[in-house]
Design a protein around this motif. Structure first.
Motif, PDB file in Angstrom:
ATOM      1  N   MET A  57       0.844  -1.190   0.000  1.00 54.99           N
ATOM      2  CA  MET A  57       0.000   0.000   0.000  1.00 54.99           C
ATOM      3  C   MET A  57       0.882   1.243   0.000  1.00 54.99           C
ATOM      4  N   SER A  58       0.501   2.236  -0.784  1.00 53.73           N
ATOM      5  CA  SER A  58       1.301   3.456  -0.862  1.00 53.73           C
ATOM      6  C   SER A  58       1.254   4.222   0.444  1.00 53.73           C
ATOM      7  N   THR A  59       2.271   5.043   0.680  1.00 55.85           N
ATOM      8  CA  THR A  59       2.326   5.827   1.907  1.00 55.85           C
ATOM      9  C   THR A  59       1.380   7.018   1.827  1.00 55.85           C
ATOM     10  N   GLN A  60       1.028   7.555   3.002  1.00 53.80           N
ATOM     11  CA  GLN A  60       0.128   8.691   3.049  1.00 53.80           C
ATOM     12  C   GLN A  60       0.848   9.960   2.603  1.00 53.80           C
ATOM     13  N   ARG A  61       0.121  10.810   1.893  1.00 54.53           N
ATOM     14  CA  ARG A  61       0.665  12.092   1.475  1.00 54.53           C
ATOM     15  C   ARG A  61       0.429  13.133   2.551  1.00 54.53           C
ATOM     16  N   THR A  62       1.231  14.178   2.540  1.00 56.59           N
ATOM     17  CA  THR A  62       1.014  15.313   3.431  1.00 56.59           C
ATOM     18  C   THR A  62       0.378  16.446   2.633  1.00 56.59           C
ATOM     19  N   PHE A  63      -0.381  17.303   3.316  1.00 57.46           N
ATOM     20  CA  PHE A  63      -1.088  18.386   2.666  1.00 57.46           C
ATOM     21  C   PHE A  63      -0.739  19.702   3.343  1.00 57.46           C
ATOM     22  N   VAL A  64      -0.677  20.758   2.541  1.00 59.08           N
ATOM     23  CA  VAL A  64      -0.452  22.098   3.085  1.00 59.08           C
ATOM     24  C   VAL A  64      -1.800  22.639   3.548  1.00 59.08           C
ATOM     25  N   ILE A  65      -1.875  23.079   4.807  1.00 56.60           N
ATOM     26  CA  ILE A  65      -3.137  23.510   5.395  1.00 56.60           C
ATOM     27  C   ILE A  65      -3.038  24.968   5.818  1.00 56.60           C
ATOM     28  N   ASP A  66      -4.052  25.747   5.449  1.00 55.52           N
ATOM     29  CA  ASP A  66      -4.174  27.131   5.904  1.00 55.52           C
ATOM     30  C   ASP A  66      -4.682  27.108   7.338  1.00 55.52           C
ATOM     31  N   ASP A  67      -3.853  27.532   8.294  1.00 59.27           N
ATOM     32  CA  ASP A  67      -4.231  27.398   9.700  1.00 59.27           C
ATOM     33  C   ASP A  67      -5.278  28.407  10.154  1.00 59.27           C
ATOM     34  N   GLN A  68      -5.739  29.258   9.244  1.00 55.93           N
ATOM     35  CA  GLN A  68      -6.791  30.224   9.579  1.00 55.93           C
ATOM     36  C   GLN A  68      -8.064  30.025   8.758  1.00 55.93           C
ATOM     37  N   GLU A  69      -8.112  28.987   7.939  1.00 52.97           N
ATOM     38  CA  GLU A  69      -9.256  28.815   7.048  1.00 52.97           C
ATOM     39  C   GLU A  69     -10.577  28.721   7.803  1.00 52.97           C
ATOM     40  N   PHE A  70     -10.577  28.029   8.937  1.00 55.11           N
ATOM     41  CA  PHE A  70     -11.808  27.853   9.700  1.00 55.11           C
ATOM     42  C   PHE A  70     -11.767  28.589  11.038  1.00 55.11           C
ATOM     43  N   ALA A  71     -10.956  29.610  11.124  1.00 52.45           N
ATOM     44  CA  ALA A  71     -10.859  30.381  12.367  1.00 52.45           C
ATOM     45  C   ALA A  71     -12.233  30.922  12.768  1.00 52.45           C
ATOM     46  N   GLY A  72     -12.595  30.711  14.027  1.00 47.15           N
ATOM     47  CA  GLY A  72     -13.876  31.183  14.530  1.00 47.15           C
ATOM     48  C   GLY A  72     -15.041  30.252  14.277  1.00 47.15           C
ATOM     49  N   GLN A  73     -14.835  29.168  13.514  1.00 48.63           N
ATOM     50  CA  GLN A  73     -15.910  28.233  13.209  1.00 48.63           C
ATOM     51  C   GLN A  73     -16.090  27.239  14.360  1.00 48.63           C
ATOM     52  N   ARG A  74     -17.339  27.027  14.738  1.00 48.27           N
ATOM     53  CA  ARG A  74     -17.686  26.089  15.811  1.00 48.27           C
ATOM     54  C   ARG A  74     -18.207  24.801  15.169  1.00 48.27           C
ATOM     55  N   VAL A  75     -17.542  23.688  15.489  1.00 49.52           N
ATOM     56  CA  VAL A  75     -17.767  22.440  14.750  1.00 49.52           C
ATOM     57  C   VAL A  75     -18.063  21.295  15.709  1.00 49.52           C
ATOM     58  N   LEU A  76     -18.999  20.447  15.317  1.00 48.28           N
ATOM     59  CA  LEU A  76     -19.219  19.164  15.988  1.00 48.28           C
ATOM     60  C   LEU A  76     -18.873  18.051  15.013  1.00 48.28           C
ATOM     61  N   VAL A  77     -18.026  17.121  15.446  1.00 47.36           N
ATOM     62  CA  VAL A  77     -17.724  15.911  14.678  1.00 47.36           C
ATOM     63  C   VAL A  77     -18.081  14.718  15.551  1.00 47.36           C
ATOM     64  N   THR A  78     -19.080  13.951  15.134  1.00 41.51           N
ATOM     65  CA  THR A  78     -19.421  12.759  15.907  1.00 41.51           C
ATOM     66  C   THR A  78     -18.481  11.618  15.523  1.00 41.51           C
ATOM     67  N   GLY A  79     -18.251  10.730  16.479  1.00 35.25           N
ATOM     68  CA  GLY A  79     -17.344   9.619  16.216  1.00 35.25           C
ATOM     69  C   GLY A  79     -15.944  10.092  15.888  1.00 35.25           C
ATOM     70  N   GLY A  80     -15.503  11.132  16.577  1.00 32.74           N
ATOM     71  CA  GLY A  80     -14.256  11.792  16.195  1.00 32.74           C
ATOM     72  C   GLY A  80     -13.013  11.345  16.927  1.00 32.74           C
ATOM     73  N   THR A  81     -13.008  10.152  17.491  1.00 32.51           N
ATOM     74  CA  THR A  81     -11.830   9.695  18.223  1.00 32.51           C
ATOM     75  C   THR A  81     -11.056   8.596  17.500  1.00 32.51           C
ATOM     76  N   LYS A  82     -11.630   8.070  16.421  1.00 30.95           N
ATOM     77  CA  LYS A  82     -10.965   6.991  15.685  1.00 30.95           C
ATOM     78  C   LYS A  82     -11.162   7.180  14.186  1.00 30.95           C
ATOM     79  N   GLY A  83     -10.311   6.542  13.407  1.00 31.13           N
ATOM     80  CA  GLY A  83     -10.497   6.454  11.965  1.00 31.13           C
ATOM     81  C   GLY A  83     -10.677   7.780  11.268  1.00 31.13           C
ATOM     82  N   ALA A  84     -11.617   7.806  10.324  1.00 28.64           N
ATOM     83  CA  ALA A  84     -11.861   9.020   9.547  1.00 28.64           C
ATOM     84  C   ALA A  84     -12.345  10.160  10.430  1.00 28.64           C
ATOM     85  N   GLY A  85     -13.144   9.849  11.460  1.00 31.47           N
ATOM     86  CA  GLY A  85     -13.627  10.893  12.354  1.00 31.47           C
ATOM     87  C   GLY A  85     -12.496  11.627  13.041  1.00 31.47           C
TER      88      GLY A  85
END
Length: 266
Positions: free
Chosen positions: A1-29
């Protein structure tokens, strides 16, 4: 299996956004939580078990497969975030045994529906009014390609529940679009997670084979994965991050498949 790629992330893109992610402790979550947090969002997550090192202020321990659990999470969102801008329903899974439809008892069917459909329905019902009041928001429901390609040997209940979630999501988008709230779906194929490996182990145990045989059996049942591997959780997180961002402002009521080409139809 190929290795995971890294991505460049804008650290302010979601600044101030309030988010809920369910099931967010494992896997895709967990990958979605990390991706949105890295981009500046304040992300609250929930699971039945509290992982080591969890931030108490941004974690609610609850079983959202129950009405009581969803109420607990909804209260936590209001109390800790003060409102909500983005909801990502990532929770899901299956504990069904192998053996086809005859092995699925009434209790198993109810468990599959509560976790994979009703958890999202109940939380939406409690949290969407806050989005309507502010006139904006984004929701992503994680469905599955199994709504199109159910595995009859092991995941009939899961596949049926995810198909219902997809239909519910589309109907919700029709209602909420005029109110400024976007609703989209992400339908993963096989994701390389601990949960998928647990399913492989269950199938191997049921059939009396080894895990490699069980893994190949899943691949065969899916018709193969043209890119030759499951998706990495971070790849799913990138798609979710795009869909809840302003870059996707006109994308609404859609389902995006991320399966390495598994689904063989257009």
């Amino acid at each position: 299996m190929s290795t995971q790629r890294t991505f460049v992330i804008d650290d302010q893109e979601f600044a101030g956004q309030r988010v809920l992610v369910t099931g967010g402790t494992k896997g895709a979550g967990a990958a979605i939580v990390e991706r949105l947090s890295t981009a500046g969002a304040l992300v609250l997550t929930t699971a039945r078990s509290k992982p080591d090192g969890a931030n108490d202020a941004l974690f609610v321990q609850a079983d959202i497969a129950t009405p009581e659990g969803t109420a607990t999470v909804a209260r936590g969102v209001v109390e800790r975030l003060g409102g909500i801008d983005v909801i990502v329903h990532s929770v899901g899974g299956s504990k069904s045994p192998g053996g086809g439809f005859a092995e699925l008892t009434e209790d198993i069917w109810q468990e599959e529906l509560n976790l994979n459909l009703m958890a999202a329905v109940r939380l939406d019902r409690m949290l969407i009014p806050h989005m309507i009041e502010q006139g904006c928001g984004a929701i992503v429901h994680i469905t599955s390609i199994q709504s199109r390609l159910p595995l009859h040997e092991s995941t009939i209940g899961y596949a049926a529940a995810k198909a219902a979630l997809s239909t519910y999501s589309k109907a919700l988008s029709k209602e909420l679009g005029p109110k400024g709230i976007r609703v989209n779906r992400v339908a993963p194929g096989w994701i390389n997670t601990s949960a998928s490996e647990a399913m492989v182990a269950r199938l191997a145990d049921h059939s009396g084979s080894d895990e490699e045989t069980a893994r190949q059996g899943i691949m065969d049942a899916l018709g193969g994965i043209p890119i030759g591997r499951p998706a990495w959780p971070r790849e799913v997180a990138e798609l979710v991050a795009f869909l809840v961002s302003d870059r996707a402002a006109s994308i609404h009521g859609a389902e995006y498949v991320i399966d390495g080409g598994t689904v063989p139809t257009v």
